[in-house]
Design a protein around this motif. Sequence first.
Motif, PDB file in Angstrom:
ATOM      1  N   HIS A  17       0.863  -1.189   0.000  1.00  0.00           N
ATOM      2  CA  HIS A  17       0.000   0.000   0.000  1.00  0.00           C
ATOM      3  C   HIS A  17       0.891   1.227   0.000  1.00  0.00           C
ATOM      4  CE1 HIS A  17      -2.782   3.053   1.593  1.00  0.00           C
ATOM      5  NE2 HIS A  17      -3.703   2.312   0.992  1.00  0.00           N
ATOM      6  N   GLN A  18       0.596   2.200  -0.864  1.00  0.00           N
ATOM      7  CA  GLN A  18       1.459   3.373  -0.996  1.00  0.00           C
ATOM      8  C   GLN A  18       1.280   4.373   0.133  1.00  0.00           C
ATOM      9  OE1 GLN A  18      -1.189   2.867  -2.954  1.00  0.00           O
ATOM     10  NE2 GLN A  18      -2.308   4.762  -3.177  1.00  0.00           N
ATOM     11  N   GLY A  19       0.341   4.163   1.023  1.00  0.00           N
ATOM     12  CA  GLY A  19       0.131   5.084   2.134  1.00  0.00           C
ATOM     13  C   GLY A  19      -0.675   6.293   1.718  1.00  0.00           C
ATOM     14  N   THR A  20      -1.035   7.083   2.697  1.00  0.00           N
ATOM     15  CA  THR A  20      -1.815   8.294   2.435  1.00  0.00           C
ATOM     16  C   THR A  20      -0.872   9.427   2.071  1.00  0.00           C
ATOM     17  OG1 THR A  20      -3.444   7.566   4.035  1.00  0.00           O
ATOM     18  CG2 THR A  20      -3.498   9.884   3.412  1.00  0.00           C
ATOM     19  N   GLY A  37       4.699  10.097   0.979  1.00  0.00           N
ATOM     20  CA  GLY A  37       3.938   9.077   1.682  1.00  0.00           C
ATOM     21  C   GLY A  37       4.866   7.966   2.140  1.00  0.00           C
ATOM     22  N   THR A  38       4.309   7.040   2.899  1.00  0.00           N
ATOM     23  CA  THR A  38       5.066   5.904   3.408  1.00  0.00           C
ATOM     24  C   THR A  38       4.489   4.623   2.828  1.00  0.00           C
ATOM     25  OG1 THR A  38       5.523   7.068   5.458  1.00  0.00           O
ATOM     26  CG2 THR A  38       5.819   4.693   5.482  1.00  0.00           C
ATOM     27  N   ALA A  39       5.307   3.863   2.120  1.00  0.00           N
ATOM     28  CA  ALA A  39       4.862   2.592   1.542  1.00  0.00           C
ATOM     29  C   ALA A  39       4.954   1.508   2.613  1.00  0.00           C
ATOM     30  CB  ALA A  39       5.725   2.219   0.344  1.00  0.00           C
ATOM     31  N   VAL A  40       3.878   0.717   2.730  1.00  0.00           N
ATOM     32  CA  VAL A  40       3.851  -0.347   3.727  1.00  0.00           C
ATOM     33  C   VAL A  40       3.451  -1.663   3.073  1.00  0.00           C
ATOM     34  CG1 VAL A  40       3.347   1.170   5.678  1.00  0.00           C
ATOM     35  CG2 VAL A  40       1.469   0.190   4.383  1.00  0.00           C
ATOM     36  N   VAL A  47       2.154  -5.479   9.701  1.00  0.00           N
ATOM     37  CA  VAL A  47       2.493  -4.369   8.806  1.00  0.00           C
ATOM     38  C   VAL A  47       3.998  -4.124   8.868  1.00  0.00           C
ATOM     39  CG1 VAL A  47       2.117  -1.923   8.327  1.00  0.00           C
ATOM     40  CG2 VAL A  47       0.232  -3.322   9.176  1.00  0.00           C
ATOM     41  N   VAL A  49       6.960  -1.462   7.317  1.00  0.00           N
ATOM     42  CA  VAL A  49       7.243  -0.222   6.597  1.00  0.00           C
ATOM     43  C   VAL A  49       8.330  -0.510   5.571  1.00  0.00           C
ATOM     44  CG1 VAL A  49       8.068   2.152   6.776  1.00  0.00           C
ATOM     45  CG2 VAL A  49       6.587   1.208   8.559  1.00  0.00           C
ATOM     46  N   THR A  52       9.800   5.411   2.308  1.00  0.00           N
ATOM     47  CA  THR A  52       9.017   6.581   1.943  1.00  0.00           C
ATOM     48  C   THR A  52       9.196   6.893   0.463  1.00  0.00           C
ATOM     49  OG1 THR A  52      10.818   8.060   2.558  1.00  0.00           O
ATOM     50  CG2 THR A  52       9.163   7.614   4.239  1.00  0.00           C
TER      51      THR A  52
END
Length: 67
Positions: A17-20, A37-40, A47, A49, A52
Motif C-alpha cells: 500500500h502506498q500510504g496516504t 507518503g510511506t509505503a507499507v 504491517v 514499513v 518513503t
Amino acid sequence: MSDHSPRTAPPVTDVVHQGTPHATWCTHCKAWTGVAGTAVLLGTDGVTVLGTWSGCSICTEEDPRAC
C-alpha cells in the motif's frame, strides 16, 4: 494424457500500500508542491514499513532529477 483443466491462482496474502499522500515543501520550487507518503507491506504477520516516497507536481515534470 495431460491434464488441461484450468489452474486457480494462489490466494493473495501480502499487499503493498502506498500510504496516504500528504503535502510537503519542495526545496527546489520553494513551494508546497511536493507530495510524500510511506509505503507499507500488509502481510499475514502484520504491517512492515517499506520506505518513503516523494515527488513534486511541478519540478518533476520538467526535470525528474531536480527534486
